[in-house]
Scaffold this motif. Sequence first.
Motif, PDB file in Angstrom:
ATOM      1  N   HIS A   5       5.754  11.995   2.807  1.00 15.44           N
ATOM      2  CA  HIS A   5       5.520  12.108   1.358  1.00 15.44           C
ATOM      3  C   HIS A   5       6.844  12.043   0.603  1.00 15.44           C
ATOM      4  O   HIS A   5       6.927  11.442  -0.472  1.00 15.44           O
ATOM      5  CB  HIS A   5       4.742  13.381   1.034  1.00 15.44           C
ATOM      6  N   ALA A   6       7.889  12.648   1.163  1.00 11.72           N
ATOM      7  CA  ALA A   6       9.208  12.596   0.514  1.00 11.72           C
ATOM      8  C   ALA A   6       9.734  11.163   0.462  1.00 11.72           C
ATOM      9  O   ALA A   6      10.306  10.732  -0.549  1.00 11.72           O
ATOM     10  CB  ALA A   6      10.194  13.504   1.250  1.00 11.72           C
ATOM     11  N   ILE A   7       9.525  10.416   1.527  1.00 10.96           N
ATOM     12  CA  ILE A   7       9.934   8.997   1.528  1.00 10.96           C
ATOM     13  C   ILE A   7       9.148   8.262   0.437  1.00 10.96           C
ATOM     14  O   ILE A   7       9.702   7.468  -0.329  1.00 10.96           O
ATOM     15  CB  ILE A   7       9.676   8.330   2.901  1.00 10.96           C
ATOM     16  N   ALA A   8       7.850   8.529   0.373  1.00  8.68           N
ATOM     17  CA  ALA A   8       6.984   7.851  -0.601  1.00  8.68           C
ATOM     18  C   ALA A   8       7.477   8.099  -2.025  1.00  8.68           C
ATOM     19  O   ALA A   8       7.380   7.225  -2.895  1.00  8.68           O
ATOM     20  CB  ALA A   8       5.552   8.343  -0.453  1.00  8.68           C
ATOM     21  N   GLU A   9       8.006   9.298  -2.257  1.00 10.53           N
ATOM     22  CA  GLU A   9       8.480   9.647  -3.599  1.00 10.53           C
ATOM     23  C   GLU A   9       9.930   9.210  -3.818  1.00 10.53           C
ATOM     24  O   GLU A   9      10.538   9.550  -4.835  1.00 10.53           O
ATOM     25  CB  GLU A   9       8.335  11.155  -3.815  1.00 10.53           C
ATOM     26  N   GLY A  15      -2.739  12.269   7.644  1.00 11.73           N
ATOM     27  CA  GLY A  15      -2.649  12.952   6.356  1.00 11.73           C
ATOM     28  C   GLY A  15      -1.782  12.258   5.338  1.00 11.73           C
ATOM     29  O   GLY A  15      -1.431  12.844   4.306  1.00 11.73           O
ATOM     30  N   VAL A  16      -1.412  11.025   5.589  1.00 14.89           N
ATOM     31  CA  VAL A  16      -0.565  10.307   4.638  1.00 14.89           C
ATOM     32  C   VAL A  16      -1.422   9.420   3.734  1.00 14.89           C
ATOM     33  O   VAL A  16      -1.224   9.368   2.523  1.00 14.89           O
ATOM     34  CB  VAL A  16       0.496   9.464   5.373  1.00 14.89           C
ATOM     35  N   PHE A  17      -2.357   8.721   4.334  1.00 13.93           N
ATOM     36  CA  PHE A  17      -3.171   7.777   3.572  1.00 13.93           C
ATOM     37  C   PHE A  17      -4.597   8.293   3.393  1.00 13.93           C
ATOM     38  O   PHE A  17      -5.202   8.796   4.339  1.00 13.93           O
ATOM     39  CB  PHE A  17      -3.192   6.417   4.281  1.00 13.93           C
ATOM     40  N   THR A  18      -5.125   8.142   2.185  1.00 13.08           N
ATOM     41  CA  THR A  18      -6.513   8.522   1.911  1.00 13.08           C
ATOM     42  C   THR A  18      -7.453   7.490   2.534  1.00 13.08           C
ATOM     43  O   THR A  18      -7.026   6.410   2.941  1.00 13.08           O
ATOM     44  CB  THR A  18      -6.774   8.532   0.393  1.00 13.08           C
ATOM     45  N   THR A  19      -8.731   7.836   2.576  1.00 14.76           N
ATOM     46  CA  THR A  19      -9.732   6.902   3.085  1.00 14.76           C
ATOM     47  C   THR A  19      -9.709   5.602   2.275  1.00 14.76           C
ATOM     48  O   THR A  19      -9.793   4.504   2.844  1.00 14.76           O
ATOM     49  CB  THR A  19     -11.130   7.545   3.020  1.00 14.76           C
ATOM     50  N   ILE A  79       0.826  -1.211   0.000  1.00 13.21           N
ATOM     51  CA  ILE A  79       0.000   0.000   0.000  1.00 13.21           C
ATOM     52  C   ILE A  79       0.860   1.261   0.000  1.00 13.21           C
ATOM     53  O   ILE A  79       0.619   2.191  -0.752  1.00 13.21           O
ATOM     54  CB  ILE A  79      -0.918   0.011   1.242  1.00 13.21           C
ATOM     55  N   GLU A  80       1.846   1.285   0.844  1.00  9.94           N
ATOM     56  CA  GLU A  80       2.594   2.526   1.063  1.00  9.94           C
ATOM     57  C   GLU A  80       3.779   2.697   0.101  1.00  9.94           C
ATOM     58  O   GLU A  80       4.293   3.801  -0.055  1.00  9.94           O
ATOM     59  CB  GLU A  80       3.069   2.589   2.510  1.00  9.94           C
ATOM     60  N   GLY A  81       4.204   1.608  -0.506  1.00 15.84           N
ATOM     61  CA  GLY A  81       5.336   1.689  -1.425  1.00 15.84           C
ATOM     62  C   GLY A  81       6.579   1.090  -0.796  1.00 15.84           C
ATOM     63  O   GLY A  81       6.784   1.143   0.423  1.00 15.84           O
ATOM     64  N   GLU A  82       7.425   0.529  -1.640  1.00 15.87           N
ATOM     65  CA  GLU A  82       8.605  -0.203  -1.199  1.00 15.87           C
ATOM     66  C   GLU A  82       9.568   0.680  -0.388  1.00 15.87           C
ATOM     67  O   GLU A  82      10.261   0.194   0.512  1.00 15.87           O
ATOM     68  CB  GLU A  82       9.328  -0.783  -2.418  1.00 15.87           C
ATOM     69  N   SER A  83       9.562   1.973  -0.656  1.00 14.26           N
ATOM     70  CA  SER A  83      10.500   2.859   0.058  1.00 14.26           C
ATOM     71  C   SER A  83      10.212   2.939   1.558  1.00 14.26           C
ATOM     72  O   SER A  83      11.047   3.373   2.336  1.00 14.26           O
ATOM     73  CB  SER A  83      10.486   4.262  -0.558  1.00 14.26           C
TER      74      SER A  83
END
Lengths: 74, 74, 74, 74, 74, 74
Positions: free
Chosen positions: F66-70, F11-15, A32-36
């Motif tokens: 969000h930066a980690i996610a990207e 605020g990281v994950f949507t519903t 869900i959150e991504g491999e990072s």
Amino acid sequence: MPLIEVKMIEGVFTTAKKQEMITRLTDAMVAIEGESFRPYTVVILEEVRSGDWAFGGKSLTTADVHAIAEGKVA
Amino acid sequence: MPLIEVKMIEGVFTTAKKQEMITRLTDAMVAIEGESFRPYTVVILEEVRSGDWAFGGKSLTTADVHAIAEGKVA
Amino acid sequence: MPLIEVKMIEGVFTTAKKQEMITRLTDAMVAIEGESFRPYTVVILEEVRSGDWAFGGKSLTTADVHAIAEGKVA
Amino acid sequence: MPLIEVKMIEGVFTTAKKQEMITRLTDAMVAIEGESFRPYTVVILEEVRSGDWAFGGKSLTTADVHAIAEGKVA
Amino acid sequence: MPLIEVKMIEGVFTTAKKQEMITRLTDAMVAIEGESFRPYTVVILEEVRSGDWAFGGKSLTTADVHAIAEGKVA
Amino acid sequence: MPLIEVKMIEGVFTTAKKQEMITRLTDAMVAIEGESFRPYTVVILEEVRSGDWAFGGKSLTTADVHAIAEGKVA
């Protein structure tokens, strides 16, 4: 982030099953959150004593849980 | 819903007392939320080791708790 | 000791109901452990967002909980 | 208020180390909130079994933790 | 490892105070466990609503906590 | 049984993502314990404020996550 805490009755899952639980829950979260996020994903398993868990006021023992596992309880 | 988690020092309450705790806490919650919530009401009891609990930096042991129970501590 | 943590969905219980919950849970616990434990008995209520709670993978919203309260859900 | 709950793997810290942990954490908190909060500051230590903790899906055993303590793990 | 979870009433600590809390609690823990544990040390702060915390059945509001901070409560 | 509690920064994950999280975590657990445990499997998601989470004393904000996610953070 995130932290996944799992509470269960003791004596239900073997060490191998608990390792598999850690793997599957981590993979489910990373999907869900991504491999990072993998290195930030923490899993903690906590066991409580047989009988120290209740739904609707009825205690669950380790024996009850094994009965559920065998499909003997609806 | 709801979930009631109770943490306590180990060796203080007998199995019978813990069962009574589950019953009373479930009944207390159902008295507020309504009988229709009973099957959704979960109680989990968790024990920590003697000494692994502190108020104001002072550890409580199982023996301390028994002393409180006997009214020997203010 | 002990610590009673209650988790529930937000927007279900009023402030008055939550105060009653604290009183009833504290009294239920003191009935078991003895009056001398009252000052050591801690209750913490924690609310999670509507939908952030699930049984069997099915989310419960605040609206679902009101429906259960009204006996509209088995 | 506040409540400080510390989770750790069992068999890592001695009773003396855990008492020191309670003292240091309480003092750290009181340094921020003010001395008048000391009697309200609760610390609870909880131990989980060796292997029942994971970062990124990799279990940590008591032995792993000792290896980290000795600087054998980056 | 370890995980330090701190629960407090909302609106008591500023963002700066909470950052200081994280720093001091992490440093307190590292002082005991050794510097090699720093990257494994997790701190999570959780706020509950004013009134949703009780000692001995008596609710604590944000206002009560400020009164304690000012030494107006014994 | 079991109970899966997931803590994350708000605020990281949507519903929709949180619903997917509930589904995947429940399925991961049922894959281990057996289908008969599905109705007993409880998932609770809890969000903490931006900045109220730290690894090694360093706070994580929603923006950091969000930066980690990207993939902008190692």
